[in-house]
Design a protein around this motif. Structure first.
Motif, short mmCIF file in Angstrom:
data_model
loop_
_atom_site.label_atom_id
_atom_site.label_comp_id
_atom_site.label_asym_id
_atom_site.label_seq_id
_atom_site.Cartn_x
_atom_site.Cartn_y
_atom_site.Cartn_z
N LEU A 45 0.84 -1.20 0.00
CA LEU A 45 0.00 0.00 0.00
C LEU A 45 0.88 1.25 0.00
O LEU A 45 2.04 1.20 0.41
N PRO A 46 0.32 2.39 -0.43
CA PRO A 46 1.13 3.62 -0.49
C PRO A 46 1.81 3.97 0.83
O PRO A 46 2.99 4.31 0.86
N ARG A 47 1.07 3.88 1.94
CA ARG A 47 1.65 4.24 3.24
C ARG A 47 2.76 3.28 3.63
O ARG A 47 3.77 3.67 4.23
N GLN A 48 2.61 2.00 3.30
CA GLN A 48 3.66 1.02 3.61
C GLN A 48 4.93 1.29 2.80
O GLN A 48 6.04 1.18 3.31
N LEU A 49 4.74 1.67 1.54
CA LEU A 49 5.88 1.96 0.67
C LEU A 49 6.66 3.16 1.21
O LEU A 49 7.90 3.11 1.29
N ALA A 73 13.83 10.34 4.16
CA ALA A 73 12.38 10.46 3.97
C ALA A 73 12.02 9.98 2.57
O ALA A 73 12.85 9.98 1.66
N ASP A 74 10.77 9.58 2.43
CA ASP A 74 10.25 9.26 1.11
C ASP A 74 8.78 9.64 1.07
O ASP A 74 8.03 9.38 2.02
N THR A 75 8.39 10.28 -0.04
CA THR A 75 7.02 10.75 -0.20
C THR A 75 6.33 9.97 -1.30
O THR A 75 6.89 9.79 -2.38
N VAL A 76 5.11 9.51 -1.00
CA VAL A 76 4.32 8.70 -1.93
C VAL A 76 2.93 9.31 -2.02
O VAL A 76 2.32 9.63 -1.00
N VAL A 77 2.43 9.45 -3.24
CA VAL A 77 1.05 9.90 -3.45
C VAL A 77 0.20 8.68 -3.74
O VAL A 77 0.55 7.86 -4.60
N GLY A 78 -0.90 8.57 -3.03
CA GLY A 78 -1.78 7.42 -3.21
C GLY A 78 -3.22 7.83 -3.44
O GLY A 78 -3.71 8.79 -2.84
N VAL A 79 -3.87 7.12 -4.34
CA VAL A 79 -5.30 7.26 -4.58
C VAL A 79 -5.89 5.90 -4.28
O VAL A 79 -5.71 4.96 -5.05
N GLY A 80 -6.55 5.78 -3.13
CA GLY A 80 -6.99 4.47 -2.68
C GLY A 80 -5.77 3.59 -2.45
O GLY A 80 -4.82 4.00 -1.79
N ARG A 81 -5.76 2.40 -3.02
CA ARG A 81 -4.63 1.48 -2.90
C ARG A 81 -3.57 1.73 -3.97
O ARG A 81 -2.51 1.13 -3.95
N ARG A 82 -3.89 2.63 -4.90
CA ARG A 82 -3.01 2.86 -6.04
C ARG A 82 -1.87 3.83 -5.68
O ARG A 82 -2.10 4.88 -5.09
N ILE A 83 -0.66 3.47 -6.08
CA ILE A 83 0.52 4.30 -5.86
C ILE A 83 0.81 5.05 -7.16
O ILE A 83 1.01 4.43 -8.21
N LEU A 84 0.83 6.37 -7.08
CA LEU A 84 1.16 7.18 -8.26
C LEU A 84 2.67 7.29 -8.39
O LEU A 84 3.38 7.35 -7.38
#
Length: 195
Positions: A45-49, A73-84
């Protein structure tokens, strides 16, 4: 601040993270970016990544900086379960903006502070951002500016994309790439910043 505090290493080549740290009076003693495979794992999931990559980057940099505090640090944008993706092409950035148009998304930043003794403090920050419905002209104009390059979700909130934001809940600095409140908490907890 105590003279014996360890040097602070920033495990990131991001000028945005350096600028954000400077806003709160922090200048790393050394910049040590790492080569980390950012490919999501199956069903991650985005938060896990975001959390995993921050910890991996801190560990990788710490191996080359004994005796230092290592901030990653690492920043991830997520829409639902999808990682952009971190957009590398205009077509990728366009797909991101079209997906984000008129809807809410999450921006997750994992922050890891690895201490000289090998211990590691972590935080995961989630900011909810909602874009207005974007017109084709708005998307085309934004893409023409080029600031989307290498940005999670294909946009930079500290630039022209800020005018697309109709709602934000959480840390603004998180969306730029480093949540300052949580980062300062980690540095205080490690004794690097005064309480």
């Amino acid at each position: 601040m105590p003279a014996e505090r360890p040097p602070l290493v920033l495990a990131s080549a991001s000028p945005r993270r350096r600028d954000l740290l400077a806003r709160i009076g922090i200048v790393p003693d050394r910049i040590l970016p790492t080569e980390t495979d950012e490919t999501p794992r199956r069903e991650e999931l985005p938060r896990q990544l975001a959390a995993r990559l921050a910890a991996e980057k801190a560990a990788a940099a710490a191996a080359h900086a004994p005796g230092a505090l290592v901030l990653a640090a690492d920043t991830v944008v997520g829409v639902g379960r999808r990682i952009l993706p971190k957009a590398e092409t205009e077509a990728e950035a366009r797909r991101c903006l079209e997906l984000l148009s008129g809807r809410r998304h999450h921006v997750y930043t994992g922050v890891a502070l690895r201490r000289p003794d090998g211990g590691c403090g972590t935080r995961l920050v989630d900011t909810v951002v909602a874009f207005q419905r974007l017109t084709e002209a708005q998307i085309a104009a934004y893409l023409a500016g080029g600031e989307w390059q290498g940005k999670a979700g294909g946009y930079a909130i500290q630039g022209g994309a800020e005018m697309f934001v109709r709602f934000l809940s959480g840390s603004h600095s998180n969306v730029i790439g480093l949540p300052l409140f949580e980062t300062a908490q980690l540095l205080r907890g490690a004794g690097w910043l005064r309480p």
